[in-house]
Design a protein around this motif. Structure first.
Motif, PDB file in Angstrom:
ATOM      1  N   LYS A 379       0.821  -1.196   0.000  1.00  0.00           N
ATOM      2  CA  LYS A 379       0.000   0.000   0.000  1.00  0.00           C
ATOM      3  C   LYS A 379       0.856   1.245   0.000  1.00  0.00           C
ATOM      4  O   LYS A 379       1.360   1.678   1.039  1.00  0.00           O
ATOM      5  N   LEU A 380       1.016   1.826  -1.170  1.00  0.00           N
ATOM      6  CA  LEU A 380       1.826   3.039  -1.280  1.00  0.00           C
ATOM      7  C   LEU A 380       0.944   4.164  -1.815  1.00  0.00           C
ATOM      8  O   LEU A 380       1.365   4.967  -2.638  1.00  0.00           O
ATOM      9  N   ALA A 657       8.918  15.203   0.925  1.00  0.00           N
ATOM     10  CA  ALA A 657       7.824  14.580   1.679  1.00  0.00           C
ATOM     11  C   ALA A 657       8.073  13.076   1.833  1.00  0.00           C
ATOM     12  O   ALA A 657       9.158  12.594   1.517  1.00  0.00           O
ATOM     13  N   ASN A 658       7.071  12.336   2.293  1.00  0.00           N
ATOM     14  CA  ASN A 658       7.235  10.881   2.419  1.00  0.00           C
ATOM     15  C   ASN A 658       6.621  10.163   1.217  1.00  0.00           C
ATOM     16  O   ASN A 658       6.108   9.070   1.331  1.00  0.00           O
ATOM     17  N   PHE A 659       6.622  10.849   0.099  1.00  0.00           N
ATOM     18  CA  PHE A 659       6.151  10.243  -1.146  1.00  0.00           C
ATOM     19  C   PHE A 659       6.950  10.849  -2.286  1.00  0.00           C
ATOM     20  O   PHE A 659       7.614  11.887  -2.108  1.00  0.00           O
ATOM     21  N   LEU A 682      -0.314  -0.735  -4.822  1.00  0.00           N
ATOM     22  CA  LEU A 682      -1.292   0.352  -4.917  1.00  0.00           C
ATOM     23  C   LEU A 682      -0.591   1.688  -4.782  1.00  0.00           C
ATOM     24  O   LEU A 682       0.095   1.934  -3.794  1.00  0.00           O
ATOM     25  N   VAL A 683      -0.750   2.552  -5.786  1.00  0.00           N
ATOM     26  CA  VAL A 683      -0.226   3.912  -5.687  1.00  0.00           C
ATOM     27  C   VAL A 683      -1.384   4.862  -5.981  1.00  0.00           C
ATOM     28  O   VAL A 683      -2.506   4.421  -6.221  1.00  0.00           O
ATOM     29  N   VAL A 697       3.699   8.078  -5.245  1.00  0.00           N
ATOM     30  CA  VAL A 697       4.063   6.809  -4.606  1.00  0.00           C
ATOM     31  C   VAL A 697       4.590   7.086  -3.209  1.00  0.00           C
ATOM     32  O   VAL A 697       5.581   7.801  -3.030  1.00  0.00           O
ATOM     33  N   THR A 698       3.911   6.533  -2.218  1.00  0.00           N
ATOM     34  CA  THR A 698       4.338   6.708  -0.831  1.00  0.00           C
ATOM     35  C   THR A 698       5.620   5.921  -0.592  1.00  0.00           C
ATOM     36  O   THR A 698       5.808   4.836  -1.147  1.00  0.00           O
ATOM     37  N   ILE A 699       6.498   6.493   0.221  1.00  0.00           N
ATOM     38  CA  ILE A 699       7.716   5.765   0.580  1.00  0.00           C
ATOM     39  C   ILE A 699       7.346   4.700   1.607  1.00  0.00           C
ATOM     40  O   ILE A 699       6.870   5.014   2.706  1.00  0.00           O
ATOM     41  N   GLY A 700       7.529   3.449   1.224  1.00  0.00           N
ATOM     42  CA  GLY A 700       7.213   2.346   2.119  1.00  0.00           C
ATOM     43  C   GLY A 700       8.442   1.910   2.881  1.00  0.00           C
ATOM     44  O   GLY A 700       9.460   2.617   2.918  1.00  0.00           O
ATOM     45  N   SER A 701       8.359   0.741   3.477  1.00  0.00           N
ATOM     46  CA  SER A 701       9.525   0.170   4.151  1.00  0.00           C
ATOM     47  C   SER A 701      10.544  -0.183   3.063  1.00  0.00           C
ATOM     48  O   SER A 701      10.234  -0.160   1.868  1.00  0.00           O
TER      49      SER A 701
END
Ligand SMILES: *Cc1c(COP(=O)(O)O)cnc(C)c1O
Length: 718
Positions: A379-380, A657-659, A682-683, A697-701
């Motif tokens: 989930k991004l 940001a974190n994306f 998912l983006v 796109v969110t920064i994931g692990s």
């Protein structure tokens, strides 16, 4: 006008021949009423009550609100009549009781006058049922010796309408007594103020007859011919109109069913009226093309017909309809709508409830990123933190989940605000806490941006609230919710925010810094310029710092709060603090601004931050070191994924940001979005001008990021 009759006996719709022999029977009373209402009024008669054999009161009561009904059958007292009106009858039909008084037969003046006083003369319909020129009562079984025409002259002044039934013809479909119709019309004509109307029932069986009755100036009521299919209501309606007077073309006023606003006007010929009924959508005759024109035939934005009505001399029509979109060529809702009925958006989903008020109907709500049930997917898409909040925060939430939940939380969030204030070197009076920063933003729009309806005079030009054209898409939603006019300021071609674009007359400014969904930060000098300008013109500026923790140190405008009384900074625990599920956001600003937010909150919900949220948020504020580590890790991942994507030929905007906001070198955004999705990633894709080929796109692990990178660089994306 054509009146359709619904005679009810034993809970069913029946048609009797000459008031006695049952010819046909239906049990779908309510469906019939809804259908008949399209064409004209409906005569609902309780035959059981008329014959003194019980009644169908419950059913009648259910049917009356379904259309414009005239109800009758067994009305013997003023209370009987009043009850029918109370149930929704537009008119009440009075039969036998109108001709019985003092043990004999004569016009019952006293009774009719009393009924008229109670429900209004226009609502009183007296049924004059006649056999061979003599009035009959009691279900046509009793002769009264009263001559039809002379009696009609006496009754007319006491009623709003006479309903003439030629008994020998009723249910026989052998035509009505046209001589009697003309004489009756003479009788009622004398009553000019207000005029007494005449409706003819009984035996009407041919379209030509309807035309003749209409020409004689009377309305027609259809029963048997309707149920046997001998006459179609639509045809009857067409023939009851005065086509001669207007050269075959009748003007139509179209009115919105929901709020009574005039939508448009047009012209209809016979074909258009017929087609309107057949298709269930308003059809007109296009004078430009000299052809039938169904409104919305191409766009699908039709006018769904509720009912069609003619005016009293039958040369103008009113079409009551439900519009699915604006009807004016300019795209406006209507050329004629009054202010109250204006809709800013003509987009209404087809499933929208007809009970929505104009404001709710015009809303285009924000669509949040998907929260899939499928745990396997990466989930991004909503900028959540891939890492958990610290154990102390979870523990604090657990502790708060105790018996004290029976008590309301502290409405002022005193402890939490104190901690936040200390953290940023402010006073608790400079801090507002809300249910997520989305709520804080909604309150801020309500508190600081002028709503259109509130501006002092119509001439006073509204100053729009400004925000970037590519930005957080909740801003225009709040603006619409509070009726605030707004205008977007384009980002430069490279998506950087153009501070100079905000230095103009406005009703307020709001922007995120770093911006979303671009991830680009606006330098402190430019931020200060905007704040300074807004201060000069006496307007508020809101800086939405949802992602500030992922930006370079020193970017936040929080240190300007003490200098500028017009600056409101909005923060959230949803992103960097890994607490999106807790719903806590803040506003930082001058004490008076914060008080403004409290005014709105306390006009809405005094306890937006619950006990568990307050406790967990308080713990989170004390975990600065833990969060610094999380944020650094996310920034590291962000820089790594940005570099690798750029190397593979993707366009990657420099994110604070974190994306990241990225674009494939050849493929359209929707395709890339779909392919990632097919691979369980998912983006967020915004199908909007300028950014349709970009994905957020969110920064994931690190593991999630590696999976994403593997797919993004795979052969599937040549
Ligand atoms: C995520 C986000 C918010 C909302 O955050 P919540 O506190 O979860 O309501 C507000 N503004 C921007 C720009 C965001 O991206």
């Amino acid at each position: 006008m054509v009146v359709a009759s619904i005679d009810i006996q034993g809970g069913k719709v029946v048609q009797l021949k000459q008031g006695a022999d049952l010819v046909l029977q239906r049990d779908n009373v309510q469906a019939l009423a809804c259908e008949f209402d399209k064409y004209g009024e409906i005569a609902v008669i309780d035959l059981d009550a008329a014959m003194g054999k019980g009644d169908n009161a419950a059913l009648i009561r259910a049917v009356l609100p379904l259309g414009e009904c005239r109800a009758g059958g067994g009305v013997r007292t003023v209370d009987d009549a009043a009850r029918l009106v109370e149930w929704g009858a537009k008119k009440v039909i009075i039969g036998s009781t109108a001709f019985r008084a003092g043990g004999g037969f004569c016009v019952n003046h006293a009774f009719l006058e009393k009924v008229a006083r109670r429900i209004g003369r226009e609502r009183v319909v007296v049924a004059v049922d006649a056999r061979e020129g003599e009035i009959v009562v009691d279900g046509w079984k009793t002769r009264t010796g009263l001559p039809l025409i002379e009696t009609a002259h006496i009754v007319a002044p006491l009623a709003g309408e006479l309903l003439f039934t030629s008994v020998e013809n009723e249910g026989m479909m052998r035509g009505t007594d046209m001589d009697a119709v003309r004489l009756l019309k003479e009788a009622v004509k004398q009553e000019k103020d207000p005029a007494t109307l005449l409706t003819v029932a009984g035996g009407v069986s041919a379209i030509e007859e309807i035309r003749a009755i209409a020409e004689a100036g009377a309305d027609v009521q259809l029963g048997m011919a309707l149920y046997t299919g001998k006459i179609a209501l639509g045809e009857a309606f067409v023939e009851s109109l005065n086509w001669k007077k207007c050269g075959g073309m009748i003007p139509v006023i179209i009115q919105e069913a929901k709020d009574g606003q005039v939508l448009m006007t047009g012209y209809a010929d016979r074909e258009a009226v017929r087609e309107t009924f057949v298709r269930g959508n308003v059809c007109l005759h296009s004078r430009t093309r000299d052809a039938l024109w169904m409104k919305g035939a191409n766009s699908g934005q039709t006018l769904r017909l509720r009912r069609l009505r003619a005016d009293c001399d039958r040369d103008a029509l009113l079409a009551v309809a439900e519009a699915s979109a604006g009807v004016c060529h300019t795209g406006a809702w209507s050329c004629f709508a009054t202010e109250k009925g204006l809709r800013k958006e003509s987009r209404r989903t087809p499933s929208a409830s007809p009970y929505l008020n104009a404001r709710a109907a015009s809303l285009t709500p924000y669509v949040p990123g998907e929260q899939p049930r499928d745990k396997a997917c990466i989930k991004l898409n909503t900028n959540e933190n891939p890492y958990p909040p610290p154990p102390s925060v979870i523990e604090a939430a657990r502790k708060a989940a105790s018996e004290t939940l029976r008590l309301y939380p502290d409405p002022a969030c005193t402890e939490l605000r104190g901690a936040v204030a200390a953290r940023y070197g402010l006073q608790p009076e400079n801090v507002f806490a809300g249910n997520g920063s989305d709520e804080v933003l909604a309150f801020a729009f309500a508190a600081f941006f002028e709503s259109k309806t509130k501006s002092e005079s119509p001439a006073h030009e509204e100053q729009p609230v400004l925000f970037p054209d590519v930005s957080y898409s909740f801003y225009p939603v709040y603006a619409a919710l509070w009726d605030v006019s707004c205008e977007t300021v384009p980002l430069r071609d490279d998506f950087t925010l153009d501070a100079a674009g905000y230095l103009r007359q406005n009703g307020g400014v709001i922007f995120p810094n770093p911006n979303a969904p671009t991830g680009l930060a606006l330098g402190k000098t430019d931020v200060t310029r905007i704040i300074e300008y807004q201060h000069c013109i006496g307007k508020v500026v809101i800086v939405d710092e949802a992602y500030i923790d992922f930006a370079a140190p020193g970017l936040s405008a929080v240190d300007l709060v003490e200098t500028y009384p017009n600056l409101l900074i909005v923060r959230t625990l949803s992103k960097s603090a890994a607490l999106a599920g807790l719903r806590v956001g803040f506003a930082l600003g001058n004490e008076a601004l914060i008080d403004g937010l409290c005014r709105v909150r306390d006009s809405f919900n005094s306890y937006p931050v619950d006990r568990i949220a307050q406790a967990a948020a308080l713990a989170a504020i004390g975990e600065a070191a833990y969060y610094d580590t999380l944020v650094r890790r996310i920034i590291q991942t962000r820089e790594r994924v940005s570099a690798e994507l750029a190397q593979s030929g993707w366009t990657v905007l420099p994110s604070s940001a974190n994306f990241i906001f990225i674009k494939h070198k050849t493929l359209p955004g929707t395709t890339v979005f779909q392919r990632l999705r097919e691979n369980g990633i998912l983006v967020r894709h915004f199908d909007r001008p300028r950014i349709a080929d970009y994905l957020r796109v969110t920064i994931g692990s690190d593991e999630e990021t590696d999976r994403f990178l593997a797919i993004a660089r795979a052969a599937k994306f040549p």
